[in-house]
Design an enzyme around this catalytic site. Sequence first.
Site, short mmCIF file in Angstrom:
data_model
loop_
_atom_site.label_atom_id
_atom_site.label_comp_id
_atom_site.label_asym_id
_atom_site.label_seq_id
_atom_site.Cartn_x
_atom_site.Cartn_y
_atom_site.Cartn_z
N LYS A 52 28.22 46.84 37.23
CA LYS A 52 27.61 47.77 36.27
C LYS A 52 26.66 48.72 36.98
CE LYS A 52 28.28 44.54 32.47
NZ LYS A 52 27.75 43.45 31.65
N GLN A 96 22.32 40.28 30.62
CA GLN A 96 23.61 39.68 30.95
C GLN A 96 23.70 38.26 30.38
OE1 GLN A 96 26.19 41.34 32.55
NE2 GLN A 96 27.41 39.54 32.03
N ASP A 119 24.88 47.30 24.61
CA ASP A 119 25.93 46.27 24.55
C ASP A 119 26.50 46.16 23.13
OD1 ASP A 119 26.82 45.11 26.87
OD2 ASP A 119 25.14 43.69 27.02
#
Length: 293
Positions: A52, A96, A119
């Site tokens: 990412k 994460q 997200d």
Amino acid sequence: MKILDGKLAAASVKQILKAEVDILLQNNQRKPHLAAILIGNNGASETYVASKVKNCEEVGFESSLIRFENNITEEQLLSKITELNNDNTVDGILVQLPLPKHISEAKVIEAISPAKDVDGFHPVSVGKLVQGLQTFIPATPYGIMLMLEHFNIETKGKHAVVIGRSNIVGRPMSILLSSNHPQGNSTVTLCHSHTPNLQEICLQADIIVAALGKPGFVKAEMVKDGAVIIDVGITRVEDATAKKGFRIKGDVDFDEVAPKSSAITPVPGGVGLMTIAGLLKNTLQAYKNNSVN
Ligand SMILES: NC(=O)c1ccc[n+]([C@@H]2O[C@H](COP(=O)([O-])OP(=O)(O)OC[C@H]3O[C@@H](n4cnc5c(N)ncnc54)[C@H](OP(=O)(O)O)[C@@H]3O)[C@@H](O)[C@H]2O)c1
């Protein structure tokens, strides 16, 4: 049979994003900024976050990687999220997953400001998604939609079967495919571990999205001729002959299923790369929203 190459589709999305960032920089604007929080040293999470960050650089975004040890308290993590929420130079925040057991995933997701929820896991984002409102779409389903768009896969009027009902993949995917927009308008069946007759249901599918985390689960006898197969699965399967000691396997038995399909995503090289494209698009959108306010 066509291979739905995630590398190609992601490159095309990233090229457009980079061009937009170049214009921002020419106009002396700051770069879009993604802050990623990584806890502990789970190998897969490390790989995902590193990718990412690398992809942020490729399109000209700024990124901050914030690392904590496994023993960070929930309070400390929540306090960091509050700090990032209040930082006007940060556009998107991602934590994460998975988190260590002593930290509540729900609390962490809800602590992220919906304005920075790139997200797309916050209940506000999910609620908007269900209502068809503009929002951050969870990166993996978003990436799949971008891939369907890139390869002109017709979804209107099709029967799509989604296997797996997680909040991050299966459920939002089922909502998107059934929504009224160009990559939607499918009739969707959402399957899970209590679905009887899965094979029968899959055999009726024009599109199968496999997101259950069981390598090689979807076999040729579950797929009708000409179906479109989207394989979301990523599982590390031990393999002594592989350099790293494991190979990445999808949820579809590619060798069996590919010849029957009209189009199929490979693993690796398919949906995973599109997930990052979805995340980058969300980050630029958060930046734009942030600049307006
Ligand atoms: N490519 C990417 O970028 C990306 C992103 C995220 C995830 N993934 C991968 O996608 C896979 C799924 O991830 P996830 O987070 O959605 O997994 P998850 O949270 O474990 O959910 C799995 C889902 O599959 C269902 N399921 C399990 N066994 C089944 C069976 N035999 N028949 C039908 N349904 C079954 C479960 O049903 P119940 O609800 O009944 O338990 C659950 O809804 C994993 O391999 C993950 O690594 C890939």
